[in-house]
Design an enzyme around this catalytic site. Structure first.
Site, PDB file in Angstrom:
ATOM      1  N   HIS A   1      -0.136   3.372  -8.077  1.00 22.04           N
ATOM      2  CA  HIS A   1      -1.043   4.675  -7.910  1.00 22.04           C
ATOM      3  C   HIS A   1      -2.234   4.462  -9.038  1.00 22.04           C
ATOM      4  O   HIS A   1      -2.719   5.414  -9.363  1.00 22.04           O
ATOM      5  CB  HIS A   1      -0.107   5.744  -8.330  1.00 22.04           C
TER       6      HIS A   1
ATOM      7  N   LEU B   1       0.867  -1.191   0.029  1.00 19.18           N
ATOM      8  CA  LEU B   1      -0.073  -0.099  -0.071  1.00 19.18           C
ATOM      9  C   LEU B   1       0.812   1.162  -0.041  1.00 19.18           C
ATOM     10  O   LEU B   1       1.835   1.219   0.654  1.00 19.18           O
ATOM     11  CB  LEU B   1      -1.028   0.071   1.364  1.00 19.18           C
ATOM     12  N   ASP B   2       0.393   2.085  -0.661  1.00 24.96           N
ATOM     13  CA  ASP B   2       1.242   3.612  -0.725  1.00 24.96           C
ATOM     14  C   ASP B   2       1.387   4.060   0.674  1.00 24.96           C
ATOM     15  O   ASP B   2       0.307   3.938   1.519  1.00 24.96           O
ATOM     16  CB  ASP B   2       0.417   4.566  -1.443  1.00 24.96           C
ATOM     17  N   ARG B   3       2.306   4.663   1.052  1.00 26.00           N
ATOM     18  CA  ARG B   3       2.504   5.504   2.406  1.00 26.00           C
ATOM     19  C   ARG B   3       1.291   6.272   2.629  1.00 26.00           C
ATOM     20  O   ARG B   3       0.727   6.073   3.948  1.00 26.00           O
ATOM     21  CB  ARG B   3       3.770   6.397   2.404  1.00 26.00           C
TER      22      ARG B   3
END
Length: 250
Positions: free
Chosen positions: A165, A56-58
């Site tokens: 993304h 997961l993105d930050r």
């Protein structure tokens, strides 16, 4: 003991509710010693190493899985690669989206300036598909730009592919960027939410994941509640009851 929000755990897999802003792994973009899930899990496992299943993105919060051994991680990686995992996300976007639609828009790989400096910049765009449906809308008496009022939608998204993304870029592509997205979003609306609602996060949450457990063959259905800030914000918009909150679990 570090503060892990564990959603599910057995002998093979652990599912966590990752907060927005927490790294999944150590990163060159963050100072040495910056908290990250992998290090926290290593401490939780008393020195044992967690195995990455997906990322997961930050700035994204919600459900993330880790394997407790190499074999289960490989089996889970295969499930993801063969698209046998259903992921559901919740996001708040600018404007009123259509009620439902399928975004089929190929994406070129996003390269990092340092980590990917030797990678080819001429790769063709990769297939990227996201299905979404609008859950609710709100109109606020807050002017943004040339408009006297501002409109937003609560949207559920099911990505069919896993590009970097992807949801953030797809929502931008259909002119409904996610609020709080500093890379692909609308700066005017982001600023409005910071000033009026003290927004400090990306409004994208990994809310649910479904898959067949590779060992037990049990159908897993794991959900993560939104954080307290998001819950309070959504209640102001009369969106409560449309998502999982901590209060729902009580």
């Amino acid at each position: 003991m570090n503060n892990l929000n564990i959603l599910f755990e057995d002998d093979d897999i652990i599912a966590l509710n990752k907060p927005s802003g927490l790294l999944v792994h150590p990163s060159w973009i963050a100072p040495r010693g910056t908290p990250n899930l992998a290090s926290m899990l290593k401490e939780y496992f008393n020195g044992g190493s967690p195995y990455t299943i997906h990322r997961l993105d930050r700035p994204t919060s919600g459900v993330i899985l880790f394997g407790k051994n190499k074999e289960i991680a490989q089996k889970m990686n295969l499930l993801f690669a063969e698209r046998n995992v259903e992921k559901t996300y919740l996001c708040m976007v600018r404007g009123y989206t259509p009620e439902a639609d399928l975004i089929d828009y190929a994406l070129k790989e996003e390269l990092d300036k340092i980590a990917d400096k030797h990678a080819s910049k001429d790769k063709e765009a990769q297939e990227a598909v996201s299905e979404y449906r609008r859950l609710a809308t709100v109109e606020l008496d807050i002017p943004v730009g040339r408009y006297e009022k501002s409109r937003y939608s609560l949207v559920e998204v099911k990505p069919k592919t896993g590009r970097k993304h992807q949801i953030r870029r797809h929502m931008k592509h259909i002119f409904h960027p996610i609020i709080g997205d500093t890379n692909h979003g609308d700066n005017k609306h982001n600023k409005s939410f910071r000033e009026n609602f003290d927004l400090q996060r990306l409004m994208l949450m990994a809310s649910n994941i479904k898959f067949e457990h590779p060992v037990t063959q049990q159908m897993m259905d794991i959900s993560a509640p939104v954080d307290q800030y998001t819950d309070q914000l959504f209640k102001k918009f009369a969106w409560d009851g449309l998502y999982l909150s901590e209060q729902t679990l009580i």
